[in-house]
Design a protein around this motif. Sequence first.
Motif, PDB file in Angstrom:
ATOM      1  N   PRO A 174     -17.904  33.029  95.475  1.00 53.14           N
ATOM      2  CA  PRO A 174     -17.846  32.920  96.937  1.00 53.14           C
ATOM      3  C   PRO A 174     -18.308  34.189  97.656  1.00 53.14           C
ATOM      4  CG  PRO A 174     -15.640  33.222  96.038  1.00 53.14           C
ATOM      5  CD  PRO A 174     -16.560  33.036  94.862  1.00 53.14           C
ATOM      6  N   VAL A 175     -18.273  35.336  96.970  1.00 49.15           N
ATOM      7  CA  VAL A 175     -18.636  36.598  97.619  1.00 49.15           C
ATOM      8  C   VAL A 175     -20.092  36.572  98.086  1.00 49.15           C
ATOM      9  CG1 VAL A 175     -18.862  39.085  97.277  1.00 49.15           C
ATOM     10  CG2 VAL A 175     -16.924  37.864  96.288  1.00 49.15           C
ATOM     11  N   SER A 181     -23.384  35.054 104.760  1.00 50.89           N
ATOM     12  CA  SER A 181     -22.878  34.589 106.059  1.00 50.89           C
ATOM     13  C   SER A 181     -22.785  35.760 107.037  1.00 50.89           C
ATOM     14  CB  SER A 181     -21.517  33.927 105.877  1.00 50.89           C
ATOM     15  OG  SER A 181     -20.976  33.530 107.109  1.00 50.89           O
ATOM     16  N   ALA A 182     -22.328  36.920 106.560  1.00 55.28           N
ATOM     17  CA  ALA A 182     -22.234  38.092 107.424  1.00 55.28           C
ATOM     18  C   ALA A 182     -23.618  38.522 107.922  1.00 55.28           C
ATOM     19  CB  ALA A 182     -21.556  39.237 106.675  1.00 55.28           C
ATOM     20  N   CYS A 183     -24.614  38.456 107.019  1.00 58.57           N
ATOM     21  CA  CYS A 183     -25.982  38.820 107.428  1.00 58.57           C
ATOM     22  C   CYS A 183     -26.520  37.850 108.476  1.00 58.57           C
ATOM     23  CB  CYS A 183     -26.901  38.813 106.210  1.00 58.57           C
ATOM     24  SG  CYS A 183     -26.598  40.157 105.059  1.00 58.57           S
ATOM     25  N   LEU A 184     -26.282  36.561 108.258  1.00 56.51           N
ATOM     26  CA  LEU A 184     -26.779  35.559 109.203  1.00 56.51           C
ATOM     27  C   LEU A 184     -26.096  35.693 110.562  1.00 56.51           C
ATOM     28  CD1 LEU A 184     -27.001  32.486 106.800  1.00 56.51           C
ATOM     29  CD2 LEU A 184     -28.896  33.819 107.716  1.00 56.51           C
ATOM     30  N   GLN A 185     -24.824  36.103 110.556  1.00 51.06           N
ATOM     31  CA  GLN A 185     -24.155  36.349 111.838  1.00 51.06           C
ATOM     32  C   GLN A 185     -24.826  37.512 112.574  1.00 51.06           C
ATOM     33  OE1 GLN A 185     -19.708  36.352 111.705  1.00 51.06           O
ATOM     34  NE2 GLN A 185     -20.004  35.639 109.605  1.00 51.06           N
ATOM     35  N   ALA A 186     -25.181  38.526 111.815  1.00 48.86           N
ATOM     36  CA  ALA A 186     -25.862  39.660 112.442  1.00 48.86           C
ATOM     37  C   ALA A 186     -27.219  39.254 113.003  1.00 48.86           C
ATOM     38  CB  ALA A 186     -26.024  40.792 111.425  1.00 48.86           C
ATOM     39  N   LYS A 187     -27.849  38.212 112.405  1.00 50.89           N
ATOM     40  CA  LYS A 187     -29.128  37.718 112.894  1.00 50.89           C
ATOM     41  C   LYS A 187     -28.961  36.616 113.930  1.00 50.89           C
ATOM     42  CE  LYS A 187     -32.497  37.208 110.026  1.00 50.89           C
ATOM     43  NZ  LYS A 187     -33.317  36.649 108.937  1.00 50.89           N
ATOM     44  N   ARG A 188     -27.706  36.330 114.338  1.00 51.79           N
ATOM     45  CA  ARG A 188     -27.384  35.313 115.350  1.00 51.79           C
ATOM     46  C   ARG A 188     -27.695  33.899 114.864  1.00 51.79           C
ATOM     47  NH1 ARG A 188     -24.025  37.519 118.600  1.00 51.79           N
ATOM     48  NH2 ARG A 188     -24.519  35.975 120.212  1.00 51.79           N
ATOM     49  N   ASP A 189     -27.782  33.708 113.574  1.00 54.98           N
ATOM     50  CA  ASP A 189     -27.972  32.371 113.006  1.00 54.98           C
ATOM     51  C   ASP A 189     -26.590  31.837 112.610  1.00 54.98           C
ATOM     52  OD1 ASP A 189     -28.687  30.044 111.753  1.00 54.98           O
ATOM     53  OD2 ASP A 189     -29.779  30.978 110.104  1.00 54.98           O
ATOM     54  N   PHE A 190     -25.845  31.360 113.604  1.00 54.68           N
ATOM     55  CA  PHE A 190     -24.455  30.997 113.363  1.00 54.68           C
ATOM     56  C   PHE A 190     -24.315  29.677 112.601  1.00 54.68           C
ATOM     57  CE2 PHE A 190     -24.284  33.636 117.277  1.00 54.68           C
ATOM     58  CZ  PHE A 190     -23.605  34.716 116.718  1.00 54.68           C
ATOM     59  N   ASP A 191     -25.255  28.765 112.791  1.00 57.92           N
ATOM     60  CA  ASP A 191     -25.188  27.510 112.028  1.00 57.92           C
ATOM     61  C   ASP A 191     -25.323  27.785 110.534  1.00 57.92           C
ATOM     62  OD1 ASP A 191     -24.877  26.017 114.319  1.00 57.92           O
ATOM     63  OD2 ASP A 191     -27.032  25.661 114.583  1.00 57.92           O
ATOM     64  N   GLY A 192     -26.286  28.609 110.171  1.00 59.92           N
ATOM     65  CA  GLY A 192     -26.426  28.965 108.764  1.00 59.92           C
ATOM     66  C   GLY A 192     -25.235  29.742 108.249  1.00 59.92           C
ATOM     67  N   ALA A 193     -24.671  30.610 109.089  1.00 58.35           N
ATOM     68  CA  ALA A 193     -23.494  31.387 108.676  1.00 58.35           C
ATOM     69  C   ALA A 193     -22.307  30.471 108.418  1.00 58.35           C
ATOM     70  CB  ALA A 193     -23.153  32.410 109.750  1.00 58.35           C
ATOM     71  N   ILE A 194     -22.153  29.433 109.251  1.00 58.50           N
ATOM     72  CA  ILE A 194     -21.055  28.476 109.049  1.00 58.50           C
ATOM     73  C   ILE A 194     -21.247  27.729 107.737  1.00 58.50           C
ATOM     74  CG2 ILE A 194     -20.071  26.317 109.918  1.00 58.50           C
ATOM     75  CD1 ILE A 194     -20.548  27.403 112.746  1.00 58.50           C
ATOM     76  N   ARG A 195     -22.478  27.327 107.440  1.00 60.68           N
ATOM     77  CA  ARG A 195     -22.732  26.630 106.174  1.00 60.68           C
ATOM     78  C   ARG A 195     -22.379  27.510 104.982  1.00 60.68           C
ATOM     79  NH1 ARG A 195     -27.347  24.736 108.976  1.00 60.68           N
ATOM     80  NH2 ARG A 195     -28.634  26.397 108.075  1.00 60.68           N
ATOM     81  N   ASP A 196     -22.733  28.794 105.051  1.00 63.22           N
ATOM     82  CA  ASP A 196     -22.406  29.693 103.941  1.00 63.22           C
ATOM     83  C   ASP A 196     -20.907  29.931 103.834  1.00 63.22           C
ATOM     84  OD1 ASP A 196     -24.891  29.959 102.906  1.00 63.22           O
ATOM     85  OD2 ASP A 196     -25.358  31.868 103.855  1.00 63.22           O
ATOM     86  N   ALA A 197     -20.222  30.052 104.967  1.00 61.65           N
ATOM     87  CA  ALA A 197     -18.769  30.231 104.930  1.00 61.65           C
ATOM     88  C   ALA A 197     -18.105  29.011 104.319  1.00 61.65           C
ATOM     89  CB  ALA A 197     -18.239  30.474 106.340  1.00 61.65           C
ATOM     90  N   THR A 198     -18.606  27.815 104.664  1.00 56.50           N
ATOM     91  CA  THR A 198     -18.068  26.584 104.078  1.00 56.50           C
ATOM     92  C   THR A 198     -18.322  26.549 102.581  1.00 56.50           C
ATOM     93  OG1 THR A 198     -18.489  25.434 106.167  1.00 56.50           O
ATOM     94  CG2 THR A 198     -18.124  24.075 104.214  1.00 56.50           C
ATOM     95  N   ALA A 199     -19.528  26.952 102.148  1.00 52.47           N
ATOM     96  CA  ALA A 199     -19.858  26.977 100.719  1.00 52.47           C
ATOM     97  C   ALA A 199     -18.964  27.959  99.968  1.00 52.47           C
ATOM     98  CB  ALA A 199     -21.325  27.347 100.527  1.00 52.47           C
ATOM     99  N   ALA A 200     -18.648  29.092 100.589  1.00 56.75           N
ATOM    100  CA  ALA A 200     -17.749  30.071  99.950  1.00 56.75           C
ATOM    101  C   ALA A 200     -16.370  29.461  99.724  1.00 56.75           C
ATOM    102  CB  ALA A 200     -17.649  31.319 100.818  1.00 56.75           C
ATOM    103  N   LEU A 201     -15.884  28.694 100.698  1.00 54.56           N
ATOM    104  CA  LEU A 201     -14.565  28.069 100.563  1.00 54.56           C
ATOM    105  C   LEU A 201     -14.586  26.942  99.545  1.00 54.56           C
ATOM    106  CD1 LEU A 201     -13.436  28.021 104.293  1.00 54.56           C
ATOM    107  CD2 LEU A 201     -12.667  29.547 102.481  1.00 54.56           C
ATOM    108  N   GLU A 202     -15.727  26.280  99.369  1.00 51.08           N
ATOM    109  CA  GLU A 202     -15.825  25.257  98.335  1.00 51.08           C
ATOM    110  C   GLU A 202     -15.740  25.880  96.953  1.00 51.08           C
ATOM    111  OE1 GLU A 202     -19.448  23.267  99.160  1.00 51.08           O
ATOM    112  OE2 GLU A 202     -18.628  22.078 100.819  1.00 51.08           O
TER     113      GLU A 202
END
Length: 833
Positions: A174-175, A181-202
Amino acid sequence: AEMPASSDTEVALPSGAKAQVPVEHTGEIAAIQAEQRVQALERLDDLDELLSVMTCQLDRFEHAVAQNVNHLSSGELKSVLSRLPNLNGECDRLQAQVDAVQGADQIRVRRKKLVEKASEASVRVHKLRGDAVAKAQELAERRKADGNSCFKAKQYGEAVGFYSEAIELNRNNPVYFSNRSACLQAKRDFDGAIRDATAALECDRNFLKGYLHHAKCWMQLKDMSKAGSALLQAPLSLQSHVDLRPIKMDICQHLKAEGNEFYKKADYEQAHRRYNLASDLDPDNPIYHANLSACYQARKRWKNGAASAREAIRADSSFVKGHAHLAKCLVQLGLAKDAREAVQAGIRVVDADKVAILERLLAEIGQQSTVKPAAGSNDAEGLKEQGNQCYKCADYSGAIRFYTQAISAAPKVGVYFGNRAACWMMLKQYERVVKDCSAGLALEQAGELAKLRLRMANALMMLNKVDRAADVLQEGVSRGGQHLKALQDQLGQIQALLGLQAKGNRALEHKDWSGAKFHFSKLVSTVGLEEHTGWRLGLAQALQGNAELSEAALLAQKVIADLPDCAPAYQIRADCLQRMGLVDKAVQTISALLQRDPENPEVSGQLKRIRYLQSQIKHITQELEAAFKSRDFDTAIRLSSEGATLDPDNVDLTASMLLSRAKARHQLAKAHASKSKDPDAAAKANALWRKSLHDTQTASYHAENLLEPFLLRAEILQGLERWEEAVLEIKDAIGRGPGAQSTEAHNKLMQAEFLVRKSKRVDYYALLGVEFGVKASEREIRAGYKQQAMLYHPDKQAGMDLSLIHISEPTRLLSISYAVFCLKKKKKKKKQI
């Protein structure tokens, strides 16, 4: 030459049988047999070539994996990992093809060598997979470190590339998803960041940063409700984590501000959602509970309001609004005495500057504690006032009595029907609500009874008549009036719900179970309409199609509790119970429905099918037990094959029958393997073991938590002399869960490891060329020794390249002699025993 032309001779057929063939045809038979031997040898040559190609591929893959991480490309490693499963399947296919080749002694010896070669390749594939996975994990860590360096340097694009490469190498960490996800947040790509955060929790439901990134993304998107919901999904063990506290408080403040805005607009449903979510996130803050109580009071849900007020007092006993809200709710519930006691308790604990608020409230309760008959109680308006007083005290039955008298006194006043409908609404008598609202609206002149339309629409919604509710509101909007805005808002909400309902129904029609589950879940979660039976039934059907059987059966049972005559709910529950293997309970469910609707041919047919299936399962199970007891394995295979097709949706039954068929084939294969004098027995046994192997794998697919398929699969692999694979199978069962606490599994593992060690010992029988191994007689052993001694006699070594022999001639002869001695000694000891 001296044999008469008419005499016959006995000729052995390829199958092992013997037949009398005229002597003039013996030459033709011999030619056919010779041609078959040539074809078999050619087939073995082809298979040997394929195995050599596979061995070369394995050599190349092993060389690639053995490289240093610094010189290894992720693309090359991914290619190896993607090819290994196919290579493993190819290895099994080649083993099956080798086993299928039949022939005489020379072919059997060649076939055995190829089987050993294929088995060795299979073991190499298993080992290579483990090495490749370990190397991939090591390389992924390197890529993560590179990504971390880029992230610190604010080179977010390069960091995303490195993290993506790490994810491709190891999708179970998950790391890597969290960092990307943190990088995508910095790039303002929040949809992609949410997908990565969800994948980490899976990957790991206990991964804290996954919930943090999820919440932060929704906060950046200004959706505080989803941010709070994301944090609430964290396990209880993480809810009190210190890293969650700051972000929780921030979200709660935003939710409270949003709730206040909705409350001012009289949109109590949206305000309720915000306050409720805030109270769940921070249950120790009394303000959120008090605001939630205010929402309940605005919607006249006094019991819920009182409960929220008590939660506010629990969070802070000196919080004055908690005591005030509790007293107000108790008054509306007709519990004036309890209300006074609540206020008095508050006066004792609140701050001195807040006591005056509670004292004024106590005085108001004293004035409202009794219901006084209104002036002119004999006329309709006076009766209505008395009904209003009863309604405020939650005496809905008394209010209905007064409103009914008012209607009798003035039957042309629609307001009285609306007031009585409000009482029926509180008593959940929705049919009566619709009836009274319809009677009141029939007296409407110019839209002055818009409240009745709102009330009637709510009742129709609860009766699953959403379309009619929309029609009622649409008519009210066209008439206009004082409450036009409220009518328009509720019509918009109902139209949105109708849109979701239409999407859910379309998904059900197209058997898109996941889509239907999504839409109906949103409908069922609508505040105030949680008990909508039509939507719950749709959700149950979606769960049924999605094979979530226990959840579907439970939801169908809740629908039955609300609507005892709902036939589809009974049928869904019965089908789920049947597929779960609970056939008796399925019969009980359908029988209960049939008592309510005896003339329903569909229900009668379903009951007959279930009972017939029940009798078939019982009959086959009994016959199967008898077949195993009598060791009639052919019959057991036939019965279990029939049982596996009885109810394909019943995964437990299918797994059980497949396992029984695998057992029968395994026993039959062991019986064939014991027939050492039959030249085709080994091929038949191997073919049966292959089929058994497939049955156990299918049974494990249907029932993942069963240990028995793993252990049986290990026995079958041992029968095929694939010793290392048998060990791996049992370790897999212990590691994955079914056999973790099983003593039997650990004992089987010890036996399997012993057989691996035993297989690596020197085979003295093979060294002597003895065909039947431990079953060989002493005479056969002596003959084998003599043959080997003659083969390597010094007089016969002329021209032989001794470099092909890895040990010297005297040593070889000594080993053969020692082998004969050992075998004689073992057989002698065995006879003594």
